[in-house]
Design an enzyme around this catalytic site. Structure first.
Site, PDB file in Angstrom:
ATOM      1  N   LYS A  79       0.638  -1.322   0.346  1.00  0.00           N
ATOM      2  CA  LYS A  79      -0.211  -0.461   0.558  1.00  0.00           C
ATOM      3  C   LYS A  79       0.847   1.320   0.067  1.00  0.00           C
ATOM      4  O   LYS A  79       1.878   1.753   0.638  1.00  0.00           O
ATOM      5  CB  LYS A  79      -1.098   0.106   1.321  1.00  0.00           C
ATOM      6  CG  LYS A  79      -1.968   1.000   1.315  1.00  0.00           C
ATOM      7  CD  LYS A  79      -3.156   0.217   0.113  1.00  0.00           C
ATOM      8  CE  LYS A  79      -4.772   1.259   0.615  1.00  0.00           C
ATOM      9  NZ  LYS A  79      -5.632   0.712   0.269  1.00  0.00           N
ATOM     10  N   VAL A 120     -19.981   1.257  -4.978  1.00  0.00           N
ATOM     11  CA  VAL A 120     -20.191  -0.547  -4.423  1.00  0.00           C
ATOM     12  C   VAL A 120     -20.957  -0.808  -4.075  1.00  0.00           C
ATOM     13  O   VAL A 120     -22.441  -1.711  -4.160  1.00  0.00           O
ATOM     14  CB  VAL A 120     -19.244  -0.497  -2.687  1.00  0.00           C
ATOM     15  CG1 VAL A 120     -19.402  -2.472  -2.571  1.00  0.00           C
ATOM     16  CG2 VAL A 120     -17.845  -1.041  -3.885  1.00  0.00           C
ATOM     17  N   GLY A 135     -22.590   4.066  -2.908  1.00  0.00           N
ATOM     18  CA  GLY A 135     -22.193   4.827  -3.722  1.00  0.00           C
ATOM     19  C   GLY A 135     -21.923   3.511  -5.200  1.00  0.00           C
ATOM     20  O   GLY A 135     -22.848   2.825  -4.902  1.00  0.00           O
ATOM     21  N   GLY A 181     -25.178   2.940   2.782  1.00  0.00           N
ATOM     22  CA  GLY A 181     -24.116   3.694   1.301  1.00  0.00           C
ATOM     23  C   GLY A 181     -24.697   3.085   0.392  1.00  0.00           C
ATOM     24  O   GLY A 181     -24.405   1.828  -0.244  1.00  0.00           O
TER      25      GLY A 181
HETATM   26  P1  NAD Z   1     -18.012   5.532  -3.068  1.00  0.00           P
HETATM   27  O1  NAD Z   1     -17.301   7.340  -2.023  1.00  0.00           O
HETATM   28  O2  NAD Z   1     -18.401   5.438  -3.518  1.00  0.00           O
HETATM   29  O3  NAD Z   1     -19.191   5.961  -1.754  1.00  0.00           O
HETATM   30  C1  NAD Z   1     -19.703   5.700  -0.310  1.00  0.00           C
HETATM   31  C2  NAD Z   1     -21.539   6.155  -0.119  1.00  0.00           C
HETATM   32  O4  NAD Z   1     -21.363   5.888   1.393  1.00  0.00           O
HETATM   33  C3  NAD Z   1     -21.294   7.304  -0.653  1.00  0.00           C
HETATM   34  O5  NAD Z   1     -22.513   7.502  -1.605  1.00  0.00           O
HETATM   35  C4  NAD Z   1     -21.392   8.383   0.880  1.00  0.00           C
HETATM   36  O6  NAD Z   1     -22.342   9.346   0.815  1.00  0.00           O
HETATM   37  C5  NAD Z   1     -22.345   7.240   1.356  1.00  0.00           C
HETATM   38  N1  NAD Z   1     -21.924   7.198   2.945  1.00  0.00           N
HETATM   39  C6  NAD Z   1     -20.828   7.651   3.881  1.00  0.00           C
HETATM   40  N2  NAD Z   1     -20.699   8.117   5.236  1.00  0.00           N
HETATM   41  C7  NAD Z   1     -22.465   7.356   5.564  1.00  0.00           C
HETATM   42  C8  NAD Z   1     -23.259   7.230   6.143  1.00  0.00           C
HETATM   43  N3  NAD Z   1     -22.532   7.222   7.750  1.00  0.00           N
HETATM   44  N4  NAD Z   1     -23.887   6.805   5.859  1.00  0.00           N
HETATM   45  C9  NAD Z   1     -24.431   6.183   5.218  1.00  0.00           C
HETATM   46  N5  NAD Z   1     -23.777   6.147   3.725  1.00  0.00           N
HETATM   47  C10 NAD Z   1     -22.558   6.871   3.877  1.00  0.00           C
HETATM   48  O7  NAD Z   1     -17.070   4.461  -2.194  1.00  0.00           O
HETATM   49  P2  NAD Z   1     -17.535   2.943  -2.540  1.00  0.00           P
HETATM   50  O8  NAD Z   1     -15.819   2.759  -3.267  1.00  0.00           O
HETATM   51  O9  NAD Z   1     -18.430   2.549  -2.719  1.00  0.00           O
HETATM   52  O10 NAD Z   1     -17.238   2.437  -1.351  1.00  0.00           O
HETATM   53  C11 NAD Z   1     -17.045   2.098  -0.011  1.00  0.00           C
HETATM   54  C12 NAD Z   1     -17.161   0.680   0.870  1.00  0.00           C
HETATM   55  O11 NAD Z   1     -16.328   0.191   0.641  1.00  0.00           O
HETATM   56  C13 NAD Z   1     -15.265   1.697   2.277  1.00  0.00           C
HETATM   57  O12 NAD Z   1     -15.138   1.499   2.974  1.00  0.00           O
HETATM   58  C14 NAD Z   1     -14.809   1.611   0.882  1.00  0.00           C
HETATM   59  O13 NAD Z   1     -13.244   1.427   1.771  1.00  0.00           O
HETATM   60  C15 NAD Z   1     -14.495  -0.046   0.952  1.00  0.00           C
HETATM   61  N6  NAD Z   1     -14.043  -0.667  -0.500  1.00  0.00           N
HETATM   62  C16 NAD Z   1     -14.744  -0.162  -1.645  1.00  0.00           C
HETATM   63  C17 NAD Z   1     -14.018  -0.774  -2.955  1.00  0.00           C
HETATM   64  C18 NAD Z   1     -14.257  -0.446  -4.394  1.00  0.00           C
HETATM   65  O14 NAD Z   1     -13.782  -1.543  -5.245  1.00  0.00           O
HETATM   66  N7  NAD Z   1     -14.543   1.163  -4.613  1.00  0.00           N
HETATM   67  C19 NAD Z   1     -13.250  -2.701  -2.954  1.00  0.00           C
HETATM   68  C20 NAD Z   1     -13.210  -2.561  -1.459  1.00  0.00           C
HETATM   69  C21 NAD Z   1     -13.914  -2.062  -0.439  1.00  0.00           C
END
Ligand code: NAD
Length: 354
Positions: free
Chosen positions: A81, A187, A185, A183
């Site tokens: 990382k 994922v 977003g 959430g």
């Molecule tokens: P993203 O930023 O696209 O989506 C995250 C969403 O969560 C956003 O819409 C945000 O508004 C919402 N959010 C934030 N705080 C919140 C809360 N307290 N209550 C409800 N919603 C809330 O991010 P993502 O890429 O979808 O990632 C989401 C999670 O998955 C993160 O923890 C990330 O580390 C993990 N993750 C992502 C990936 C990937 O490929 N993108 C891979 C492994 C792990």
């Protein structure tokens, strides 16, 4: 910066490198925890840390997490990382990314990077001008994988939720199964769309209320305020937003027999896996169920090294192993009476020879 090997998160990391470029102003840390399974692979985080020691802690902790995640996903990759220490305004310049690319190139392939928080696909394209040891680049062609790992992470979680429903509820389908998604977003939104296609009943929430409402409307689902989602009576609580949500208070509020979602570091403290187990809640260890993204990133890198386009079917095939790995963990947990997170850590440590 104090000696990093005296930090509590130092775990015999094989390489910890401070990168300074006085011309561009870049300060970064590259950490490789283990290369037992292959070169250290994991994204670069671009973040403003209050203190340098916070950045070091993140690099050490996250690179160890990548060793576990990559090993459990069966990838020929170790754990690495990088963190770039941003200023308060999160100033990011092409010169910084170029200097960062040069630092990765100088490591000769010991570390392979990709996107993480604060780093976009376009940033990775910029880094790729200076080094070949980079992945998460835009997909080339219709049947090619690559680029944004979010949809592949969602695919793995969808398969993982189905496995959890089978294991805990004895159901072969998620039709009518009630999933509360925290959430919506990249994922969480992807997970919700896949579950909706199978007829699952969905309750969605996001801190950006309009985002959850719009998706709920599109999928014929319900949405609730973000502070209500953890208390919804449902079959599966799927956290896809923040980490550390499974603390004493959060777990006490849960009205779901299963927790299965993609957020990283869901357990606030190590013992919270045990707290979940004591409440009879089946937990899908986060770094096992959310490996779809790194599977895509790693497969893309391996294909590029072999001079081939990244075959999306190869990525799907690797992601399809996630439910089997989870089932193995849950069965071992049932027989050993250790919580699934502890079982997963033990399996991962064995795979990386620790
Ligand atoms: P993203 O930023 O696209 O989506 C995250 C969403 O969560 C956003 O819409 C945000 O508004 C919402 N959010 C934030 N705080 C919140 C809360 N307290 N209550 C409800 N919603 C809330 O991010 P993502 O890429 O979808 O990632 C989401 C999670 O998955 C993160 O923890 C990330 O580390 C993990 N993750 C992502 C990936 C990937 O490929 N993108 C891979 C492994 C792990």
């Amino acid at each position: 910066m104090t000696a990093f090997w005296t930090e509590p998160d130092y775990d015999d990391h094989e390489l910890v490198q401070l990168v300074r470029d006085h011309v561009s102003g870049l300060t970064a840390i590259i950490a490789v925890h283990s290369s037992h399974c292959g070169p250290g692979a994991g994204g670069t985080r671009f973040w403003h840390y209050p203190e340098p020691k916070d950045a070091m802690r993140d690099a050490l902790r996250l690179s160890r997490g990548m060793s576990y995640k990559n090993a459990m996903a069966g990838l020929p990759m170790g754990g690495g990382k990088a963190v770039i220490l941003a200023d308060r305004n999160k100033t990011k310049t092409p010169e910084m990314l170029a200097a960062f690319g040069d630092a990765i190139e100088a490591l000769g392939g010991q570390y392979i990077t990709a996107e993480d928080v604060g780093i976009s696909e376009a940033d990775m394209v910029a880094v790729s001008k200076r080094t070949a040891h980079v992945s998460g680049l835009p997909a080339q062609g219709e049947d090619a994988a690559g680029g944004d790992p979010g949809p592949f992470t969602a695919m793995g979680i969808y398969h993982g939720i189905k496995a959890a429903v089978r294991h805990k509820l004895g159901k072969d389908s998620v039709q009518g199964v009630h999933v509360a998604v925290q959430g919506t977003g990249s994922v969480g939104g992807g997970v919700a769309r896949l579950l909706a296609k199978d007829g699952a009943k969905l309750t969605l929430s996001d801190i950006h209320d309009d985002r959850a409402k719009a998706l709920a409307q599109e999928l014929g689902a319900q949405s609730v305020a973000s502070d209500a989602i953890m208390g919804i009576a449902c079959d599966v609580f799927s956290p896809n937003a923040l980490g550390a949500i499974l603390d004493d208070e959060g777990i006490a509020r849960l009205e779901a027999p299963i927790v299965a979602g993609g957020a990283n570091n869901q357990l606030a403290r190590a013992h919270h896996g045990e707290v979940l187990a004591k409440r009879g809640i089946l937990y899908a260890p986060d770094y096992v169920i959310n490996a779809g993204g790194i599977i895509s990133v790693a497969t893309e890198h391996l294909a590029r090294q072999a001079g081939k386009p990244c075959d999306i079917n190869e990525v799907r095939k690797r992601i399809a192993h996630i439910p089997g790995r989870l089932e193995e963990i849950w069965q071992e947990s049932d027989s050993s009476k250790l919580s699934p997170d502890v079982v997963a850590d033990k399996m991962a440590q064995k795979l990386i020879g620790r």
